[in-house]
Design a protein around this motif. Structure first.
Motif, short mmCIF file in Angstrom:
data_model
loop_
_atom_site.label_atom_id
_atom_site.label_comp_id
_atom_site.label_asym_id
_atom_site.label_seq_id
_atom_site.Cartn_x
_atom_site.Cartn_y
_atom_site.Cartn_z
N THR A 8 1.01 -1.45 -0.27
CA THR A 8 0.26 0.28 0.17
C THR A 8 1.16 1.29 0.28
OG1 THR A 8 -0.36 0.30 1.55
CG2 THR A 8 -1.68 -1.69 1.50
N GLY A 10 0.92 4.02 1.35
CA GLY A 10 0.56 5.11 2.48
C GLY A 10 1.88 5.29 3.57
N GLU A 11 1.25 6.06 4.75
CA GLU A 11 2.00 6.92 5.48
C GLU A 11 2.95 5.35 6.83
OE1 GLU A 11 3.94 9.58 6.10
OE2 GLU A 11 2.60 10.01 4.57
N GLY A 125 -2.50 3.79 -5.80
CA GLY A 125 -2.18 3.47 -4.73
C GLY A 125 -1.92 2.46 -3.90
#
Length: 194
Positions: A8, A10-11, A125
Motif C-alpha cells: 500500500t 500510505g504512511e 494506491g
C-alpha cells in the motif's frame, strides 16, 4: 529469479503480495499495463564485456524489440564494484540519482544482462516492487510514476531502449514515498530463496 512485492502507499505501507510465482507476477503487472518478458542469458560474455560485445550477444533480441516498438536509441548501463578509492562515492551517487520518484515522457524498457535491481511502480494506491535479475526484460509505460533502486552495492548490466536520442530524462514528483517502502537491500535479504 524475478520477485514481486506489492505494498500500500500510505504512511505505514502494508505488504499485499510477495511472490516469485511467474503467473502471479504476470497477472499483477498486466493489471498496471507493465510487461515482463524473459530472454535467454548469454553465457559466453566475458567479465567486463564492452557495450558493443553485449549488444552483439543480444543482437537478435534487441533488433526484434526495436522493430516492434520503434526505439531509436539503445545503450548499455553498467555499474560494477571495484577497488578504486572513489567507488563508495560513485555507487552512492548513482543510487541517489534514481531513488527519487519520477516519470518519463518515454517508456522505460530494461533488459538485465546480469546483476539485479528493483523497479518500484507507484500506481492506483499501490507500489509494485519488481526485482529484476539476469534474463528479465521489463517494459514500463511512459508517464508511470516510479523509481529504481540498485542497492548500496550496485552490481548490474542492463540494455536500455529509448524512443529519443536524449536517453534517460526524469521528471521528479517530489514525493518522498521511496523513503517509506522497503529498499533493495531489505527486499533482497528477506525474499525466500528457491
Amino acid at each position: 529469479m524475478t520477485y514481486l512485492t506489492v505494498y500500500t502507499d500510505g504512511e505505514a505501507p502494508e505488504t499485499l503480495l510477495a511472490t516469485a510465482e511467474s503467473g502471479e507476477i504476470a497477472a499483477a503487472l498486466k493489471g498496471i499495463d507493465v510487461r515482463l518478458r524473459h530472454w535467454r542469458v548469454a553465457e559466453d560474455l566475458p567479465a567486463g564485456a564492452s557495450q558493443e560485445e553485449i549488444l552483439k550477444a543480444y543482437r537478435e533480441e534487441v533488433d526484434q524489440v526495436v522493430a516492434e516498438e520503434g526505439y531509436t536509441f539503445v545503450d548499455v548501463a553498467q555499474l560494477r564494484p571495484d577497488d578504486s578509492a572513489d567507488w563508495p562515492e560513485r555507487a552512492a551517487g548513482a543510487r541517489r540519482k534514481f531513488l527519487a520518484e519520477h516519470t518519463h515522457d518515454d517508456d522505460e524498457v530494461r533488459f538485465f544482462v546480469d546483476g539485479s535491481g528493483i523497479f518500484y511502480l507507484h500506481t492506483e494506491g499501490r507500489v509494485h516492487a519488481v526485482l529484476c535479475e539476469a534474463g528479465d526484460l521489463l517494459s514500463v509505460p511512459k508517464n508511470t510514476t516510479h523509481w529504481f533502486d540498485m542497492g548500496t552495492s550496485p552490481d548490474f548490466t542492463a540494455i536500455r531502449f529509448f524512443h529519443d536520442d536524449d536517453g534517460w530524462v526524469g521528471d521528479f514528483t517530489g514525493n518522498p514515498i521511496a523513503e517509506r517502502i522497503p529498499d533493495f537491500d531489505t527486499i533482497t535479504a528477506s525474499r525466500p530463496r528457491g
